[in-house]
Write a protein that holds these residues in place. Structure first.
Motif: not given
Length: 538
Positions: A526-537
């Protein structure tokens, strides 16, 4: 009365927190925003109630805005107090009202009239310090109690909406991998990063740096101790800041203590030309050192009312700038000097008609005698003495200060030709009879007695250990809060998916980098960008 907010789970939450106290889910009206994790659903007293006067007072002092206002007012007042020296630091022995007007003109007089010459002991400045102290205590209690409750009751398995509401959150598909195998690998990864790990069902909670959350409150404790030390200075005996002028050869009481100090000798040492490293174009002499050879005495009758001083020598030392005489918490600093100060007037008495000498008289300018016997048949009576002679608005003689800056005497001379006495005014360098008639006895001035006067600053400060201890505690709190972060990572396996969420009180980049490394231990990319912009649903 403030109404409670009902959660979807049925729990009625007090107003203020954005998370439910029972299930941890975000409230519906803030569920689209990142969760407020400061107290995790625990309500602050200032937000939960405001019904009584006590509640309103509590809310006032728990407000950070009000605390900042009081701090700013205190800083402004402290700055104003440094425009001119405070009364205890007046460098010359003059009354405050005279000194401020003479030294600083109209602004100095206004400064004195407003009472700013003793600002740091004024009631309103002390009230500001007390207000800041009370605000620190109330702010800390209002926040530390819900914070303690929130951290003590942390749950490993959290509501999925709680995880989705975190600033760092995402989900990863792990396929048909064994959930326990994945969790074991993640546990090892968390351990390598020095996280404390707790497990519940298929969920993990990794936490470290919790102690940093107490940093601000330890800082508050240090500030409170610092303020207590400052306020202790108002207690008699804990703090003393006075000034005393001592003539060479004289012994004077040290203000507000049981001690006396004698000035055996005052020396002013100058640099010689050969002491400079190179030839400098300096006009006049440059002072190298101010030094007072002093003897400190203790008055053994200090507690006996009406008893004469009984002095016992306790210490003898040379007082130099930044090298005080110290004894039992009492410090005497070299802080001023007056060279060739008038000590006494010397005069010859002459018969005006025959010019025959009648004797000599010495008028002490500090402790004048009421009667001076010149010879068997001549005596001088001191009727009045004005150390700093001036005329008031009604043309009446007064003294502006107790220092002999412009001495004047009213004397009565009794001699064979003046058996009933002859009144005269004695000024510095001139005489005047009371009736403006030619005098029967003439006074001829001789060289006056001059003396060096040393100025000593008197210090006692028993509050310093508390002030320094408070400063050290405050520094510990600052270090805890600035150099460590409270980090929490929630990991849960649900139907082939790994739910990831994290929170930190600072350095979000650091916690995202750690999550990437921890997931890599379990062979999850997992990239750092995915952690902040991941799917919140979720």
């Amino acid at each position: 009365m403030i109404e409670n907010v009902k959660c979807a789970c049925g729990h009625a939450n007090p107003p203020g927190p954005s998370l439910c106290e029972s299930c941890g889910a975000p409230r519906e009206d803030v569920s689209s925003q990142p969760a407020d994790m400061r107290y995790e659903g625990a309500a602050r007293r200032s937000q939960a109630s405001s019904r009584t006067i006590a509640d309103r007072i509590w809310s006032f002092f728990s407000s950070v805005r009000n605390a900042v206002i009081m701090i700013v007012l205190t800083l402004i007042a402290s700055a104003i107090g440094t425009i001119f020296p405070q009364e205890q630091y007046i460098p010359v022995p003059k009354p405050a009202d005279v000194f401020y007007e003479e030294a600083y003109g109209t602004l100095g007089l206004i400064y004195y009239r407003l009472g700013l010459h003793h600002l740091y002991s004024s009631w309103w400045f002390i009230a500001l310090l007390l207000g800041i102290g009370i605000s620190l205590i109330v702010c800390s209690l209002d926040r530390v109690v819900p914070l303690y409750r929130a951290l003590k009751a942390q749950r490993v398995k959290r509501d999925h909406t709680f995880l989705a509401a975190q600033k760092v959150s995402t989900e990863v598909d792990i396929g048909d991998r064994d959930p326990q195998e994945v969790l074991n690998a993640l546990t090892r990864g968390l351990g390598k990063r020095r996280y404390g790990v707790r497990e519940e069902d298929n969920a993990l909670l990794g936490e470290k740096g919790r102690f940093s959350r107490w940093g601000p409150y330890i800082n508050h404790i240090g500030l409170i101790l610092f303020l207590v030390g400052c306020l202790m200075r108002l207690i008699p005996g804990f703090y003393l800041d006075q000034f005393v002028w001592v003539r060479e050869g004289q012994t004077e009481p040290v203000p507000e203590t049981k001690y006396y100090v004698k000035n055996e000798r005052f020396d002013k040492v100058y640099y010689q030309d050969n002491e400079f490293p190179e030839k400098l174009d300096i006009k006049g002499k440059v002072v190298k050192e101010y030094k007072t050879t002093a003897v400190l005495y203790e008055n053994e009758n200090a507690g006996v009312t009406g008893a004469a001083p009984k002095l016992k020598e306790v210490k003898k030392a040379e007082i130099r700038v930044n090298h005080p005489l110290e004894h039992d918490g009492l410090l005497l600093y070299q802080s001023g000097e007056q060279e060739n100060d008038l000590e006494a007037l010397n005069m010859k008495l002459l018969d005006t008609a025959t010019k025959a000498p009648l004797g000599t008289v010495r008028l002490d300018l500090y402790k004048p005698q009421s009667e001076i016997r010149v010879s068997n048949n001549v005596k001088v009576q001191v009727l009045q003495y004005f150390p700093d002679f001036a005329l008031d608005e009604h043309k009446q003689p007064i003294t502006k200060t107790p220092s002999p800056n412009n001495p004047a005497f009213v004397i009565n001379t009794v001699s064979p030709k003046t058996p009933n006495g002859e009144k005269q005014w004695i000024f510095l360098g001139s005489t005047l009879t009371a009736d403006n008639k030619p005098p029967v006895v003439t006074y001829e001035f001789a060289k006056p007695d001059l003396v060096d006067v040393t100025g000593l600053m008197v210090r006692v400060d028993k509050s310093l250990p508390i002030i320094f201890f408070g400063a050290c505690v405050c520094m510990v709190g600052l270090v805890m809060g600035f150099y460590w972060q409270h980090r929490r990572i929630w990991l849960e396996v649900v139907e082939g998916r790994l739910l990831i969420a994290a929170h930190t009180n600072k350095n979000w980049f650091g916690v995202k980098s750690e999550i990437v490394k921890i997931l890599h231990t379990a062979e999850i990319t997992v990239s750092a960008a995915q952690l902040e912009k991941g799917d919140r649903k979720l």
